[in-house]
Scaffold this motif. Sequence first.
Motif, PDB file in Angstrom:
ATOM      1  N   THR A 137       0.827  -1.202   0.000  1.00 19.72           N
ATOM      2  CA  THR A 137       0.000   0.000   0.000  1.00 19.72           C
ATOM      3  C   THR A 137       0.860   1.250   0.000  1.00 19.72           C
ATOM      4  OG1 THR A 137      -1.737  -1.149   1.248  1.00 19.72           O
ATOM      5  CG2 THR A 137      -1.802   1.254   1.242  1.00 19.72           C
TER       6      THR A 137
ATOM      7  N   GLN B 120      -4.919   1.008   9.920  1.00 19.51           N
ATOM      8  CA  GLN B 120      -5.155  -0.369   9.462  1.00 19.51           C
ATOM      9  C   GLN B 120      -3.934  -1.260   9.656  1.00 19.51           C
ATOM     10  OE1 GLN B 120      -4.801   2.321   7.599  1.00 19.51           O
ATOM     11  NE2 GLN B 120      -4.112   1.892   5.488  1.00 19.51           N
ATOM     12  N   PHE B 121      -2.751  -0.643   9.829  1.00 21.06           N
ATOM     13  CA  PHE B 121      -1.547  -1.436  10.023  1.00 21.06           C
ATOM     14  C   PHE B 121      -1.182  -1.598  11.503  1.00 21.06           C
ATOM     15  CE2 PHE B 121      -0.851   0.434   5.729  1.00 21.06           C
ATOM     16  CZ  PHE B 121      -0.940  -0.762   5.034  1.00 21.06           C
TER      17      PHE B 121
ATOM     18  N   ASP C 106      -1.944  -3.496  13.834  1.00 14.87           N
ATOM     19  CA  ASP C 106      -2.604  -4.766  14.142  1.00 14.87           C
ATOM     20  C   ASP C 106      -1.701  -5.727  14.897  1.00 14.87           C
ATOM     21  OD1 ASP C 106      -0.795  -5.336  12.165  1.00 14.87           O
ATOM     22  OD2 ASP C 106      -2.262  -5.994  10.678  1.00 14.87           O
TER      23      ASP C 106
END
Length: 516
Positions: free
Chosen positions: A214, A235-236, A238
């Motif tokens: 990305t 979103q990363f 995690d």
Amino acid sequence: MSVGAGMTTVGRTSDNGISFPDDSNVSRYHAEIESREDEYWIKDLDSSNGTTVNGTRVQGEMRLQDGDEIVLGGTSRITIEVVKEETQSGGYSSVGSGADAGADEGEGAEDAEPSDEGDDAEDSEYDETEDEPRSNSTRNALIAAGAGICLIGVLAIGGIAYYATRGPSCPATVTVSGIEEAETIVGEKEIELSIENEPPEGCVGGALVYVDETQVYSEKGAPSSFKLNSNDIPQFADGMAHFITVVLFDEENVKISSSKPIFVAFETHKAAKPEDEETKGDVAGGSDGDETAGSSDGKKELSLIEINTMAKQLLTKFSGNKRYNLGDQQFLQEVREKAADFASDGYYERAERYRDPINVAFVHENNLDASFGFILAMSRSKFVPAKQGTGEGLWRMDPQFAKDNAYDGMCGTETLADPQQNCAAKAAAIYMKSIVWNVFQGDMIYGAAAFGKSAADAAAWNATLPANRGDVWNAIRTPQERENLINFFAAGIVTENPQKFGLKDKPLSELYRLTL
């Protein structure tokens, strides 16, 4: 050029089976392509700028199939094509001539998105609908694998053809600094870029920054740094491993080169929860979408970043200052999974019974690290010396193997099964000394992986390993040796970090701290 059974190296120097001498983005020994019966596999040799197959970065090994496109260092391309045996002489010219067909103009406008596919030395661009670069200036090298290999899914007997194109004329390369391998980025982080080999007039049109696949940042020209904020890319966050890569492109939006991927994790700023609520969330299976938050047994599952950090810390327990790349995701996942087998209370009390025999045999008598003897015993038996199969003692040695090789020569009347484990410690230490020092020149990690082999077999296996052994997971390919390696690291990180695994035991290093 014929590529038959066995291994074919790919790189910049002329002694490779497939070479790209004019592309500085390709490492001297960049990758290997191996024929295994009816399949072909590619392995990146820890190259500076990486290898991709169909846009996916090669981590470890990857099987090649008809139509696959390999890109080395972001610039030099190899296209895989299954070739029937009867076409290997006459059919080549028609395939190669496809490079001259249908060249378009007007592409590569200044504001166009950079293309990861274009890699010609001059003005050519690559059309994804074609099988070859569309330019007369592109030089094509056709290399055919030896005939006589039956490929899966192909009725005819044939080989694999490689069509290689050189990279762009701009030799610029980029190096990322200001960030550590396995670092966790929280909030804003300034990351520095060093662009080298750029001609005085400049050839770099801009840079793109990727997290995994990305794009998260872009800038025109040749930037010296950029700011990355974990709060902008939640979103990363995690708990998993991600890779930061910087890609340079020229003024015509053709990809020039890419940096070596850096293995990191991300966290966002968020309000801390009360400890009891966080514990509840862990037991329930996690909160805030964090994959690492919970597991079925109520213990917090550690992230791959944490596993990587503990694995690197474990290396400091051994002498020799060996440097390894432990960032392979498959390796870390295997170690994390195996660690669950060692994460049970009581190992310290069991190990303490054998503290003196291990310290004496490994350190004082055979000049091995005390940490090595303890962690190896944990990985082999969990300090339970009961016989298992033909293996006896803390290190699960076969008595006949020990006798045949005189490893039990210092045992006197004692055996490997004796409760005190003096004989087992002496035999294991003498055996490991012969492997670690005589075969692997003091490298205890490879010595642990070779456990169970005779000295002659270990030497023969050693001869098959690649020259670059820093990427230990990809250097070691055989199943038993990989299993030994996984067990060794899993046992080591659990016993040196018991609290991380919810254990009440002390670290094993307490048993040999005064010995060091």
